[in-house]
Design a protein around this motif. Structure first.
Motif, PDB file in Angstrom:
ATOM      1  N   ASP A  15       0.822  -1.218   0.000  1.00  8.70           N
ATOM      2  CA  ASP A  15       0.000   0.000   0.000  1.00  8.70           C
ATOM      3  C   ASP A  15       0.854   1.265   0.000  1.00  8.70           C
ATOM      4  O   ASP A  15       0.319   2.370  -0.125  1.00  8.70           O
ATOM      5  N   ALA A  16       2.159   1.115   0.156  1.00  7.94           N
ATOM      6  CA  ALA A  16       3.044   2.275   0.354  1.00  7.94           C
ATOM      7  C   ALA A  16       2.910   3.318  -0.750  1.00  7.94           C
ATOM      8  O   ALA A  16       2.816   4.513  -0.463  1.00  7.94           O
ATOM      9  N   ARG A  17       2.891   2.911  -2.006  1.00 11.05           N
ATOM     10  CA  ARG A  17       2.814   3.872  -3.120  1.00 11.05           C
ATOM     11  C   ARG A  17       1.503   4.666  -3.050  1.00 11.05           C
ATOM     12  O   ARG A  17       1.499   5.880  -3.188  1.00 11.05           O
ATOM     13  N   ALA A  18       0.385   3.993  -2.816  1.00 10.95           N
ATOM     14  CA  ALA A  18      -0.910   4.683  -2.747  1.00 10.95           C
ATOM     15  C   ALA A  18      -0.957   5.633  -1.552  1.00 10.95           C
ATOM     16  O   ALA A  18      -1.469   6.752  -1.663  1.00 10.95           O
ATOM     17  N   ILE A  19      -0.407   5.213  -0.425  1.00  9.68           N
ATOM     18  CA  ILE A  19      -0.356   6.071   0.764  1.00  9.68           C
ATOM     19  C   ILE A  19       0.495   7.298   0.471  1.00  9.68           C
ATOM     20  O   ILE A  19       0.111   8.429   0.774  1.00  9.68           O
ATOM     21  N   TYR A  20       1.648   7.068  -0.125  1.00 13.84           N
ATOM     22  CA  TYR A  20       2.548   8.176  -0.480  1.00 13.84           C
ATOM     23  C   TYR A  20       1.829   9.180  -1.392  1.00 13.84           C
ATOM     24  O   TYR A  20       1.946  10.397  -1.201  1.00 13.84           O
ATOM     25  N   GLU A  21       1.089   8.688  -2.375  1.00 12.07           N
ATOM     26  CA  GLU A  21       0.379   9.583  -3.294  1.00 12.07           C
ATOM     27  C   GLU A  21      -0.642  10.449  -2.555  1.00 12.07           C
ATOM     28  O   GLU A  21      -0.779  11.634  -2.834  1.00 12.07           O
ATOM     29  N   ILE A  22      -1.361   9.868  -1.608  1.00 11.69           N
ATOM     30  CA  ILE A  22      -2.327  10.645  -0.815  1.00 11.69           C
ATOM     31  C   ILE A  22      -1.596  11.688   0.021  1.00 11.69           C
ATOM     32  O   ILE A  22      -1.964  12.863   0.041  1.00 11.69           O
ATOM     33  N   LEU A  23      -0.542  11.263   0.725  1.00 13.33           N
ATOM     34  CA  LEU A  23       0.174  12.176   1.614  1.00 13.33           C
ATOM     35  C   LEU A  23       0.925  13.262   0.856  1.00 13.33           C
ATOM     36  O   LEU A  23       1.115  14.365   1.380  1.00 13.33           O
ATOM     37  N   SER A  24       1.331  12.990  -0.378  1.00 12.99           N
ATOM     38  CA  SER A  24       2.079  13.984  -1.157  1.00 12.99           C
ATOM     39  C   SER A  24       1.241  15.208  -1.489  1.00 12.99           C
ATOM     40  O   SER A  24       1.776  16.262  -1.808  1.00 12.99           O
ATOM     41  N   LYS A  25      -0.074  15.076  -1.373  1.00 10.15           N
ATOM     42  CA  LYS A  25      -0.972  16.193  -1.678  1.00 10.15           C
ATOM     43  C   LYS A  25      -1.472  16.909  -0.427  1.00 10.15           C
ATOM     44  O   LYS A  25      -2.381  17.722  -0.491  1.00 10.15           O
ATOM     45  N   THR A  26      -0.882  16.595   0.727  1.00  8.18           N
ATOM     46  CA  THR A  26      -1.281  17.236   1.980  1.00  8.18           C
ATOM     47  C   THR A  26      -0.297  18.342   2.339  1.00  8.18           C
ATOM     48  O   THR A  26       0.752  18.492   1.710  1.00  8.18           O
ATOM     49  N   ASP A  27      -0.634  19.081   3.389  1.00  5.96           N
ATOM     50  CA  ASP A  27       0.240  20.147   3.875  1.00  5.96           C
ATOM     51  C   ASP A  27       1.453  19.604   4.614  1.00  5.96           C
ATOM     52  O   ASP A  27       2.372  20.346   4.919  1.00  5.96           O
ATOM     53  N   ASP A  28       1.443  18.340   4.941  1.00  9.42           N
ATOM     54  CA  ASP A  28       2.532  17.728   5.707  1.00  9.42           C
ATOM     55  C   ASP A  28       2.915  16.391   5.063  1.00  9.42           C
ATOM     56  O   ASP A  28       2.699  15.329   5.634  1.00  9.42           O
ATOM     57  N   PRO A  29       3.477  16.443   3.843  1.00 13.65           N
ATOM     58  CA  PRO A  29       3.761  15.195   3.129  1.00 13.65           C
ATOM     59  C   PRO A  29       4.915  14.411   3.753  1.00 13.65           C
ATOM     60  O   PRO A  29       5.782  14.980   4.408  1.00 13.65           O
ATOM     61  N   TRP A  30       4.877  13.117   3.563  1.00 12.07           N
ATOM     62  CA  TRP A  30       5.974  12.237   3.959  1.00 12.07           C
ATOM     63  C   TRP A  30       6.681  11.771   2.698  1.00 12.07           C
ATOM     64  O   TRP A  30       6.073  11.676   1.632  1.00 12.07           O
ATOM     65  N   THR A  31       7.949  11.451   2.828  1.00 10.28           N
ATOM     66  CA  THR A  31       8.673  10.852   1.720  1.00 10.28           C
ATOM     67  C   THR A  31       8.265   9.388   1.598  1.00 10.28           C
ATOM     68  O   THR A  31       7.713   8.804   2.535  1.00 10.28           O
ATOM     69  N   MET A  32       8.559   8.788   0.486  1.00  5.20           N
ATOM     70  CA  MET A  32       8.265   7.368   0.292  1.00  5.20           C
ATOM     71  C   MET A  32       9.010   6.540   1.337  1.00  5.20           C
ATOM     72  O   MET A  32       8.465   5.573   1.870  1.00  5.20           O
ATOM     73  N   GLY A  33      10.231   6.942   1.662  1.00 10.64           N
ATOM     74  CA  GLY A  33      11.012   6.228   2.665  1.00 10.64           C
ATOM     75  C   GLY A  33      10.355   6.248   4.037  1.00 10.64           C
ATOM     76  O   GLY A  33      10.354   5.244   4.750  1.00 10.64           O
ATOM     77  N   VAL A  34       9.784   7.378   4.420  1.00 13.44           N
ATOM     78  CA  VAL A  34       9.103   7.480   5.713  1.00 13.44           C
ATOM     79  C   VAL A  34       7.860   6.598   5.713  1.00 13.44           C
ATOM     80  O   VAL A  34       7.591   5.896   6.689  1.00 13.44           O
ATOM     81  N   VAL A  35       7.113   6.615   4.622  1.00  9.69           N
ATOM     82  CA  VAL A  35       5.917   5.764   4.533  1.00  9.69           C
ATOM     83  C   VAL A  35       6.316   4.302   4.702  1.00  9.69           C
ATOM     84  O   VAL A  35       5.729   3.567   5.512  1.00  9.69           O
ATOM     85  N   GLU A  36       7.316   3.868   3.969  1.00 10.77           N
ATOM     86  CA  GLU A  36       7.761   2.469   4.048  1.00 10.77           C
ATOM     87  C   GLU A  36       8.246   2.120   5.449  1.00 10.77           C
ATOM     88  O   GLU A  36       7.943   1.047   5.977  1.00 10.77           O
ATOM     89  N   SER A  37       8.965   3.038   6.069  1.00  7.92           N
ATOM     90  CA  SER A  37       9.467   2.824   7.429  1.00  7.92           C
ATOM     91  C   SER A  37       8.323   2.684   8.427  1.00  7.92           C
ATOM     92  O   SER A  37       8.352   1.815   9.306  1.00  7.92           O
ATOM     93  N   GLU A  38       7.315   3.548   8.320  1.00  9.58           N
ATOM     94  CA  GLU A  38       6.168   3.486   9.227  1.00  9.58           C
ATOM     95  C   GLU A  38       5.417   2.165   9.090  1.00  9.58           C
ATOM     96  O   GLU A  38       4.940   1.613  10.075  1.00  9.58           O
ATOM     97  N   LEU A  39       5.306   1.677   7.868  1.00  9.23           N
ATOM     98  CA  LEU A  39       4.591   0.423   7.646  1.00  9.23           C
ATOM     99  C   LEU A  39       5.339  -0.775   8.220  1.00  9.23           C
ATOM    100  O   LEU A  39       4.732  -1.799   8.506  1.00  9.23           O
ATOM    101  N   LYS A  40       6.645  -0.627   8.422  1.00 10.55           N
ATOM    102  CA  LYS A  40       7.467  -1.719   8.974  1.00 10.55           C
ATOM    103  C   LYS A  40       7.675  -1.597  10.487  1.00 10.55           C
ATOM    104  O   LYS A  40       8.093  -2.550  11.124  1.00 10.55           O
ATOM    105  N   SER A  41       7.405  -0.445  11.056  1.00 11.46           N
ATOM    106  CA  SER A  41       7.691  -0.177  12.457  1.00 11.46           C
ATOM    107  C   SER A  41       6.830  -1.027  13.395  1.00 11.46           C
ATOM    108  O   SER A  41       5.613  -1.145  13.208  1.00 11.46           O
TER     109      SER A  41
END
Length: 138
Positions: free
Chosen positions: A9-35
């Motif tokens: 789901d990381a790519r889809a999550i990244y795409e949603i977050l990239s359009k917010t005022d507080d975007p995360w990088t793809m690396g942060v998304v992937e890291s959060e999903l593994k934490s």
């Protein structure tokens, strides 16, 4: 439907977050999903397309809402409320903290409906804009 977020789901999550005022990088998304301390969930439609995301970290007797976002085309349909309700369920009665832009009145209104209260301010937290720190203590 809301389900646990998966690594694919990381790519889809990244795409949603990239359009917010507080975007995360793809690396942060992937890291959060593994934490191990992170519990991430997605809203998916009938085609299994990801349309919303929420991430919470549970540490001892508290939880921290890290991010909640809904894709632009699905906003206003109650998806954010469903994701927030899932966070409250997963926190299992623990106090939950979050930061929100002081100008994000829609989000603040949603949080207040779920018994979050403004307790303090974090100056210049969002690149020059203050953040309200809100807690749900139940």
């Amino acid at each position: 439907m809301i389900r646990r977020a998966e690594p694919n789901d990381a790519r889809a999550i990244y795409e949603i977050l990239s359009k917010t005022d507080d975007p995360w990088t793809m690396g942060v998304v992937e890291s959060e999903l593994k934490s191990d301390s992170s519990k991430a969930f997605v809203y998916v439609d009938e085609t299994s397309a990801v349309g919303g995301f929420v991430d919470i970290k549970i540490l001892y007797d508290e939880a921290d809402l890290m991010h909640i976002a809904v894709s632009e085309e699905l906003r206003g349909q109650g998806i954010g409320a469903k994701l927030l309700a899932k966070v409250i369920e997963v926190a299992e009665g623990k106090a939950i903290a979050l930061e929100v832009r002081k100008s994000n009145f829609k989000a603040i209104s949603l949080y207040e409906k779920y018994d979050f209260k403004k307790e303090s301010v974090r100056k210049n937290y969002y690149h020059g804009e203050d953040a309200a720190i809100m807690w749900r203590r139940k």
